[in-house]
Motif scaffolding. Structure first.
Motif, PDB file in Angstrom:
ATOM      1  N   VAL A 112       0.853  -1.188   0.000  1.00  0.00           N
ATOM      2  CA  VAL A 112       0.000   0.000   0.000  1.00  0.00           C
ATOM      3  C   VAL A 112       0.891   1.241   0.000  1.00  0.00           C
ATOM      4  CG1 VAL A 112      -1.813   1.271   1.208  1.00  0.00           C
ATOM      5  CG2 VAL A 112      -1.808  -1.244   1.232  1.00  0.00           C
ATOM      6  N   LYS A 113       0.720   2.075  -1.017  1.00  0.00           N
ATOM      7  CA  LYS A 113       1.517   3.295  -1.105  1.00  0.00           C
ATOM      8  C   LYS A 113       1.288   4.166   0.141  1.00  0.00           C
ATOM      9  CE  LYS A 113       1.344   3.665  -6.164  1.00  0.00           C
ATOM     10  NZ  LYS A 113       0.917   4.507  -7.309  1.00  0.00           N
ATOM     11  N   GLY A 114       2.345   4.765   0.635  1.00  0.00           N
ATOM     12  CA  GLY A 114       2.242   5.603   1.816  1.00  0.00           C
ATOM     13  C   GLY A 114       2.311   4.817   3.100  1.00  0.00           C
ATOM     14  N   ASN A 115       2.350   3.514   2.995  1.00  0.00           N
ATOM     15  CA  ASN A 115       2.397   2.664   4.193  1.00  0.00           C
ATOM     16  C   ASN A 115       3.524   1.638   4.069  1.00  0.00           C
ATOM     17  OD1 ASN A 115       1.496   1.887   6.739  1.00  0.00           O
ATOM     18  ND2 ASN A 115       0.048   0.389   5.917  1.00  0.00           N
ATOM     19  N   VAL A 116       4.593   2.061   3.399  1.00  0.00           N
ATOM     20  CA  VAL A 116       5.711   1.152   3.122  1.00  0.00           C
ATOM     21  C   VAL A 116       7.000   1.785   3.618  1.00  0.00           C
ATOM     22  CG1 VAL A 116       6.991  -0.089   1.342  1.00  0.00           C
ATOM     23  CG2 VAL A 116       4.535   0.327   1.058  1.00  0.00           C
ATOM     24  N   ASP A 117       7.793   0.999   4.333  1.00  0.00           N
ATOM     25  CA  ASP A 117       9.137   1.454   4.677  1.00  0.00           C
ATOM     26  C   ASP A 117      10.151   0.538   4.002  1.00  0.00           C
ATOM     27  OD1 ASP A 117       9.258  -0.903   6.166  1.00  0.00           O
ATOM     28  OD2 ASP A 117       8.831   0.129   8.076  1.00  0.00           O
ATOM     29  N   ALA A 118      11.424   0.855   4.191  1.00  0.00           N
ATOM     30  CA  ALA A 118      12.473   0.111   3.497  1.00  0.00           C
ATOM     31  C   ALA A 118      12.500  -1.357   3.921  1.00  0.00           C
ATOM     32  CB  ALA A 118      13.832   0.766   3.747  1.00  0.00           C
ATOM     33  N   ASP A 119      12.339  -1.627   5.218  1.00  0.00           N
ATOM     34  CA  ASP A 119      12.377  -3.012   5.689  1.00  0.00           C
ATOM     35  C   ASP A 119      11.246  -3.828   5.067  1.00  0.00           C
ATOM     36  OD1 ASP A 119      14.577  -2.544   7.228  1.00  0.00           O
ATOM     37  OD2 ASP A 119      13.452  -2.184   9.094  1.00  0.00           O
ATOM     38  N   LEU A 120      10.045  -3.270   5.042  1.00  0.00           N
ATOM     39  CA  LEU A 120       8.908  -3.987   4.466  1.00  0.00           C
ATOM     40  C   LEU A 120       9.114  -4.224   2.973  1.00  0.00           C
ATOM     41  CD1 LEU A 120       6.083  -5.200   4.596  1.00  0.00           C
ATOM     42  CD2 LEU A 120       5.149  -2.871   4.325  1.00  0.00           C
ATOM     43  N   LEU A 121       9.597  -3.209   2.284  1.00  0.00           N
ATOM     44  CA  LEU A 121       9.829  -3.351   0.845  1.00  0.00           C
ATOM     45  C   LEU A 121      10.891  -4.414   0.571  1.00  0.00           C
ATOM     46  CD1 LEU A 121       9.365  -2.490  -2.068  1.00  0.00           C
ATOM     47  CD2 LEU A 121      11.030  -0.635  -1.720  1.00  0.00           C
ATOM     48  N   GLY A 122      11.980  -4.399   1.352  1.00  0.00           N
ATOM     49  CA  GLY A 122      13.037  -5.395   1.150  1.00  0.00           C
ATOM     50  C   GLY A 122      12.545  -6.807   1.376  1.00  0.00           C
ATOM     51  N   ARG A 123      11.807  -7.002   2.492  1.00  0.00           N
ATOM     52  CA  ARG A 123      11.275  -8.345   2.774  1.00  0.00           C
ATOM     53  C   ARG A 123      10.314  -8.791   1.683  1.00  0.00           C
ATOM     54  NH1 ARG A 123      10.586  -6.281   7.983  1.00  0.00           N
ATOM     55  NH2 ARG A 123       8.318  -6.174   7.634  1.00  0.00           N
ATOM     56  N   THR A 124       9.462  -7.881   1.245  1.00  0.00           N
ATOM     57  CA  THR A 124       8.454  -8.236   0.244  1.00  0.00           C
ATOM     58  C   THR A 124       9.108  -8.628  -1.073  1.00  0.00           C
ATOM     59  OG1 THR A 124       6.890  -6.694   1.273  1.00  0.00           O
ATOM     60  CG2 THR A 124       6.398  -7.428  -0.963  1.00  0.00           C
ATOM     61  N   VAL A 125      10.133  -7.890  -1.476  1.00  0.00           N
ATOM     62  CA  VAL A 125      10.834  -8.228  -2.724  1.00  0.00           C
ATOM     63  C   VAL A 125      11.507  -9.591  -2.600  1.00  0.00           C
ATOM     64  CG1 VAL A 125      12.783  -7.618  -4.212  1.00  0.00           C
ATOM     65  CG2 VAL A 125      11.156  -5.847  -3.486  1.00  0.00           C
ATOM     66  N   ARG A 126      12.207  -9.813  -1.489  1.00  0.00           N
ATOM     67  CA  ARG A 126      12.898 -11.097  -1.295  1.00  0.00           C
ATOM     68  C   ARG A 126      11.916 -12.265  -1.361  1.00  0.00           C
ATOM     69  NH1 ARG A 126      15.704  -8.116   2.803  1.00  0.00           N
ATOM     70  NH2 ARG A 126      17.925  -7.834   2.324  1.00  0.00           N
ATOM     71  N   TYR A 127      10.838 -12.177  -0.593  1.00  0.00           N
ATOM     72  CA  TYR A 127       9.895 -13.292  -0.519  1.00  0.00           C
ATOM     73  C   TYR A 127       9.164 -13.484  -1.844  1.00  0.00           C
ATOM     74  CZ  TYR A 127      10.657 -13.046   4.542  1.00  0.00           C
ATOM     75  OH  TYR A 127      11.226 -13.039   5.793  1.00  0.00           O
ATOM     76  N   ALA A 128       8.826 -12.377  -2.506  1.00  0.00           N
ATOM     77  CA  ALA A 128       8.128 -12.491  -3.787  1.00  0.00           C
ATOM     78  C   ALA A 128       9.013 -13.153  -4.837  1.00  0.00           C
ATOM     79  CB  ALA A 128       7.671 -11.116  -4.266  1.00  0.00           C
ATOM     80  N   VAL A 129      10.283 -12.759  -4.871  1.00  0.00           N
ATOM     81  CA  VAL A 129      11.214 -13.375  -5.832  1.00  0.00           C
ATOM     82  C   VAL A 129      11.395 -14.852  -5.510  1.00  0.00           C
ATOM     83  CG1 VAL A 129      13.612 -13.412  -6.617  1.00  0.00           C
ATOM     84  CG2 VAL A 129      12.394 -11.232  -6.399  1.00  0.00           C
ATOM     85  N   TYR A 130      11.504 -15.160  -4.212  1.00  0.00           N
ATOM     86  CA  TYR A 130      11.645 -16.565  -3.819  1.00  0.00           C
ATOM     87  C   TYR A 130      10.428 -17.371  -4.269  1.00  0.00           C
ATOM     88  CZ  TYR A 130      11.737 -20.724  -0.881  1.00  0.00           C
ATOM     89  OH  TYR A 130      11.700 -22.021  -0.438  1.00  0.00           O
TER      90      TYR A 130
END
Length: 395
Positions: free
Chosen positions: A112-130
């Motif tokens: 959700v735009k405006g409700n994202v920080d760097a840690d959340l974005l990093g985890r989400t990218v890692r898990y999504a790619v996995y």
């Protein structure tokens, strides 16, 4: 950059976002995640098509509201363009159901735009790619299983069990597709013993590759066995096979070559008919050489000709006949001049091979021809060898 960062995976990310401010914010957050990444921006679906056509991506960050596409239709479209790439959807804070709908449409996750920080974005990218990599591995395993099942079905049609009652003749066969994990092609072979006491064999090769050639090869192989068991021989048999080929082929350009043998163990002879095919090789105690079988025209080339001369060859009491498709000889000779191996090159290679049992001999021959070719020629190959003993001596 530390050694640990250098060892971290590189994430190739495509950001599809038409709002420049949102795109800049995502890029800044990515820098704060600590991920190693390459970011490629696209403002529209049209731009994304161009990017994904020329660049591999591990993850796609997708805004649901683009100038040329909106909503979950964007997810399904992107999944078609990059079916095994992780997709993370970017939604607005007021779109409470949009993220769930996007995941139902094939996205790995949503933010959700405006409700994202760097840690959340990093985890989400890692898990999504996995998850995307896991999906890809699962799809590849499924494709491999389906390919194996298709090959098994084709093998039953193209490579049947010989129908033999004799113990004086042994049959050895080999079949290899031209490319790793490829389906079997249009090469086919068969051996049956007829009610007349003769041993009948065929090796054939349908022009082209892929399922159409394989299907036609199955038709011809089954037709050959049925016709032989029904008493058809020689020119009449080839005429019927040609009629079947013409009726079943997908295009007028498809044709087939084949070699027919009828071995008479009592008379110590073999009758050979060639339809555009290489001559059989005869192996005796003195070595291996080509036979003098007369050549005829390939099936489907000129149906009105029906030119398939008969050749009768006297056989020694002990020996072997080898039939093969051109996948064994059309590879490169390994001399560096680009020449094909050819039958003469094949004979020279056989002369250098150690004497061994038929199966080991064929396996070594195939191994050597493929080593010389070094993967440059990718045709299928089929080999059929008949070994006999205690035939009546040739008169």
């Amino acid at each position: 950059m530390t050694q640990r960062q250098q060892d971290d995976p590189l994430y190739r990310i495509v950001l599809i976002e038409d709002d420049a401010a949102d795109a800049l914010l995502v890029e800044e957050l990515l820098h704060d995640t600590g991920l190693r990444f390459e970011l490629t921006p696209a403002r529209t679906l049209a731009e994304a098509r161009v990017v994904l056509a020329v660049r591999q991506a591990d993850c796609i960050l997708l805004d649901l509201h683009l100038p040329d596409l909106t909503g979950t239709a964007g997810v399904t479209t992107i999944r078609r363009l990059a079916p095994h790439t992780a997709v993370i959807v970017l939604t607005g804070m007021s779109e409470t159901q949009a993220g769930a709908d996007a995941m139902a449409a094939g996205a790995q996750d949503y933010l959700v735009k405006g409700n994202v920080d760097a840690d959340l974005l990093g985890r989400t990218v890692r898990y999504a790619v996995y998850r995307g990599q896991t999906e890809r591995a699962s799809a590849e395993a499924q494709a491999t299983r389906l390919r194996a099942e298709e090959n098994a079905r084709l093998e039953r049609g193209l490579l049947p069990r010989p129908m033999l009652a004799t113990s004086t003749v042994t049959v050895t066969t080999r079949y290899l597709p031209g490319r790793d994990q490829a389906l079997l092609g249009g090469d086919f072979l068969d051996v049956v013993e007829g009610d007349d006491g003769l041993l009948h064999a065929v090796v054939g090769d349908v022009s082209g590759h892929g399922p159409d050639a394989a299907a036609l090869g199955v038709f011809l192989r089954i037709a050959w066995r049925s016709l032989v068991l029904g008493g058809h021989r020689g020119t009449g048999l080839l005429h019927l096979l040609e009629r079947i080929l013409i009726a079943e082929r997908g295009t007028r350009s498809m044709f087939a070559t084949c070699a027919l043998l009828s071995l008479d163990r009592v008379a110590g002879t073999v009758v050979v008919h060639l339809a555009g095919h290489d001559v059989p090789l005869l192996t005796t105690a003195a070595g291996t050489e080509t036979t003098n079988a007369a050549h005829g025209i390939a099936l489907g080339i000129a149906p009105e000709l029906r030119f398939w001369p008969e050749t009768v060859i006297r056989l020694p009491p002990t020996g072997a006949l080898t039939l093969f498709t051109d996948g064994l000889t059309e590879g490169h000779s390994g001399t560096g001049d680009g020449e094909r191996l050819g039958v003469e090159g094949l004979l020279a290679l056989i002369e250098k091979l150690p004497v061994s049992d038929p199966g080991a001999h064929i396996d070594l021959l195939i191994k050597e021809t493929r080593a010389l070719n070094a993967g440059r020629h990718t045709d299928d190959l089929a080999v059929l060898r008949l070994d006999w003993h205690t035939l009546e001596p040739a008169g």
